[in-house]
Design a protein around this motif. Structure first.
Motif, PDB file in Angstrom:
ATOM      1  N   ARG A  24     -42.604  44.319-100.500  1.00 47.53           N
ATOM      2  CA  ARG A  24     -43.238  44.127 -99.195  1.00 47.53           C
ATOM      3  C   ARG A  24     -42.170  44.096 -98.105  1.00 47.53           C
ATOM      4  NH1 ARG A  24     -47.430  45.566 -96.765  1.00 47.53           N
ATOM      5  NH2 ARG A  24     -48.192  45.560 -98.887  1.00 47.53           N
ATOM      6  N   VAL A  27     -41.240  47.549 -97.359  1.00 44.95           N
ATOM      7  CA  VAL A  27     -42.209  48.203 -96.459  1.00 44.95           C
ATOM      8  C   VAL A  27     -41.785  47.976 -95.012  1.00 44.95           C
ATOM      9  CG1 VAL A  27     -44.585  48.128 -95.574  1.00 44.95           C
ATOM     10  CG2 VAL A  27     -44.175  48.060 -98.047  1.00 44.95           C
ATOM     11  N   HIS A 114     -42.485  53.814 -95.816  1.00 39.17           N
ATOM     12  CA  HIS A 114     -43.187  52.539 -95.956  1.00 39.17           C
ATOM     13  C   HIS A 114     -44.450  52.715 -96.790  1.00 39.17           C
ATOM     14  CE1 HIS A 114     -46.426  53.294 -92.987  1.00 39.17           C
ATOM     15  NE2 HIS A 114     -45.515  54.068 -92.423  1.00 39.17           N
ATOM     16  N   THR A 115     -45.071  53.874 -96.718  1.00 39.82           N
ATOM     17  CA  THR A 115     -46.264  54.150 -97.529  1.00 39.82           C
ATOM     18  C   THR A 115     -45.922  54.144 -99.009  1.00 39.82           C
ATOM     19  OG1 THR A 115     -47.148  55.491 -95.722  1.00 39.82           O
ATOM     20  CG2 THR A 115     -48.174  55.753 -97.886  1.00 39.82           C
ATOM     21  N   ARG A 118     -45.609  50.625-100.073  1.00 36.31           N
ATOM     22  CA  ARG A 118     -46.911  49.957-100.160  1.00 36.31           C
ATOM     23  C   ARG A 118     -47.544  50.194-101.527  1.00 36.31           C
ATOM     24  NH1 ARG A 118     -48.575  48.041 -95.204  1.00 36.31           N
ATOM     25  NH2 ARG A 118     -47.526  48.988 -93.423  1.00 36.31           N
ATOM     26  N   TRP A 119     -47.467  51.414-102.018  1.00 35.94           N
ATOM     27  CA  TRP A 119     -47.999  51.732-103.351  1.00 35.94           C
ATOM     28  C   TRP A 119     -47.120  51.137-104.449  1.00 35.94           C
ATOM     29  CZ3 TRP A 119     -52.745  53.113-104.243  1.00 35.94           C
ATOM     30  CH2 TRP A 119     -53.462  53.739-103.231  1.00 35.94           C
ATOM     31  N   ASN A 121     -45.508  48.507-104.347  1.00 36.44           N
ATOM     32  CA  ASN A 121     -45.751  47.069-104.356  1.00 36.44           C
ATOM     33  C   ASN A 121     -46.928  46.668-105.251  1.00 36.44           C
ATOM     34  OD1 ASN A 121     -46.583  44.611-101.811  1.00 36.44           O
ATOM     35  ND2 ASN A 121     -45.430  44.350-103.660  1.00 36.44           N
ATOM     36  N   GLU A 122     -47.811  47.606-105.561  1.00 33.92           N
ATOM     37  CA  GLU A 122     -48.991  47.288-106.358  1.00 33.92           C
ATOM     38  C   GLU A 122     -48.702  47.226-107.861  1.00 33.92           C
ATOM     39  OE1 GLU A 122     -51.650  46.283-104.797  1.00 33.92           O
ATOM     40  OE2 GLU A 122     -50.661  46.761-102.903  1.00 33.92           O
TER      41      GLU A 122
END
Length: 140
Positions: A24, A27, A114-115, A118-119, A121-122
């Motif tokens: 995060r 990101v 950053h995208t 974001r993925w 991070n999952e």
């Protein structure tokens, strides 16, 4: 044995806190153009990775192996443990990949958006869910 389990769970929670928060930060780091913010993110990322996440990973593994030593033969008979250990190996790889991304940020050589982060991070959240189900339900 219960003390070892408690410390295993405490260290696991700390490790996952780092695995969920560090990407995060990546990101936000990838989104900012401000040099002062980039430097602040580097400090936060470095302290989180080296000061919290890595020691927590080591403690999680030590306490987990200690727990396993109480009944290794019994635990190894269940397929759930093999699946859990495979996911833990993936988490260790993910942890080291976070370290690689941190080094790229430190060199000013990040190429990921950053995208992407974001993925990225999952991933640990999905693995966490699977590990908890495997350890509690022991479906096989």
């Amino acid at each position: 044995m219960l003390w070892v389990k408690a410390f295993h769970l405490i260290s696991m929670v700390c490790w996952f806190a780092g695995l969920l928060y560090l990407p995060r930060l990546f990101v936000y780091h990838a989104m900012t153009g401000d040099q002062a913010c980039k430097e602040q993110f580097l400090v936060m990322e470095r302290k989180l990775y080296w000061g919290i996440s890595t020691p927590a990973m080591v403690a999680t593994l030590v306490f987990g192996l200690w727990l396993l030593s109480y009944n290794a033969q019994g635990y190894m008979a269940g397929g759930w443990l093999h699946a859990k250990l495979t996911l833990i190996a993936c988490l260790i790889g993910y942890h080291h990949l976070c370290g690689r991304y941190l080094k790229r940020f430190m060199k000013g050589a990040n190429t990921k958006s950053h995208t992407f982060f974001r993925w990225f991070n999952e991933v640990p959240a999905v693995i966490l869910i699977a590990i908890i189900i495997l350890a509690v339900v022991r479906p096989f």
